[in-house]
Scaffold this active site. Sequence first.
Site, mmCIF file in Angstrom:
data_model
loop_
_atom_site.group_PDB
_atom_site.id
_atom_site.type_symbol
_atom_site.label_atom_id
_atom_site.label_comp_id
_atom_site.label_asym_id
_atom_site.label_seq_id
_atom_site.Cartn_x
_atom_site.Cartn_y
_atom_site.Cartn_z
ATOM 1 N N PRO A 48 33.065 50.352 40.777
ATOM 2 C CA PRO A 48 32.915 49.642 39.423
ATOM 3 C C PRO A 48 31.641 49.286 39.197
ATOM 4 O O PRO A 48 30.888 48.557 39.849
ATOM 5 C CB PRO A 48 33.992 48.538 39.611
ATOM 6 N N TYR A 93 33.712 36.048 41.096
ATOM 7 C CA TYR A 93 34.640 35.949 39.906
ATOM 8 C C TYR A 93 36.019 35.199 40.325
ATOM 9 O O TYR A 93 36.225 34.541 41.459
ATOM 10 C CB TYR A 93 34.953 37.451 39.349
#
Length: 357
Positions: free
Chosen positions: A22, A178
């Site tokens: 990603p 995150y």
Amino acid sequence: MTLWAPLTVGTMHLPHRLAMAPMTRDRSRPDGVPTDLNREYYRQRASMALIVTEGIQPSEDGQGYLLTPGIYTEAHVAGWREVTDAVHAAGGRIVAQLMHTGRVAHPENTPHGRQPVAPSAVRPAGTMFTASGPQDMPTPRALATEEIPGVVQEFRHAASAAVAAGFDAVEIHGANGYLVHQFLADNTNRRTDSYGGSVANRIRFAVEVVSAVSDEIGAERTGLRISPSNPYNDVVEADPRALYSALLGALAPMDLAYLHLLHFGDELLLGHLRRAWPTTLLLNRAGADMDSRVADLDAGRADVITVGAMALANPDLPARVRSGAPLNSADPSTFYGGDHRGYTDYPTLEEATTRAR
């Protein structure tokens, strides 16, 4: 060579073991709907064993950066359906990465303009790029205990939407500082309720999110990405081995499709986690060359290797690696935002050869 051996991962049948990691690219519409350019970008890379998309926010609160895609509205689903259809038509497999950025955000980059949320009200170091330029990231609002089930539900809804959009699987982003990682890490989680303090409490949110997604779409379609010892986005882990041993111990009975490990050089920890994980392990060895990554496959340290910049710059990367052809170099100045330049205009080997004639 192990690299070219087929493999089944959950419901996906991979023709080889070289996959796309990603990568945030900041090229979606302001409302988070993918564009025709996004569709072409992913379609071009369908020869990868599988594609893991850029981080996709599961909710309005989950957005941290400009022009990142969402997967929580009907328009998002329709936009992603065009992407997945194009990848499938080209013979590929594509996984949606669900990324809630938590405190790594700025109100100017979100649809509602609200203060970011996080496990604790601890401001991250650094700045965030916004439409008006770089700005310091604000102190986030600590989620109340009674709010957390709602955030878990956002991941569940997003996973359901991803399947409706045609994705082959979903990867939960539990890495790189995150929201899921913020609950795991010591310096970003200063809670005193059942989600903070002990290792057992700090892994609770991650386990609940993975469990909800797995329950919604099936364990065979669910993966998790982690990055032990990764200080990115101002994260500190006092004892990664204890933390991730507990996390993998809690998740192993779920029989997930895969674990995606972003590795930062602790070889003893890598070996420990490899032995602790019962299903497929995807390994991203940050900054390594292709020979080192292939060696991980041949030595059994990984089942699939994922690459970022190499896949970004070489839409036909498997063909180039298989034939020993030279690789295009990635242009960092075009990584984030912009148009087709540095996005869909990297030539394939065939195109480069034709141009050189």
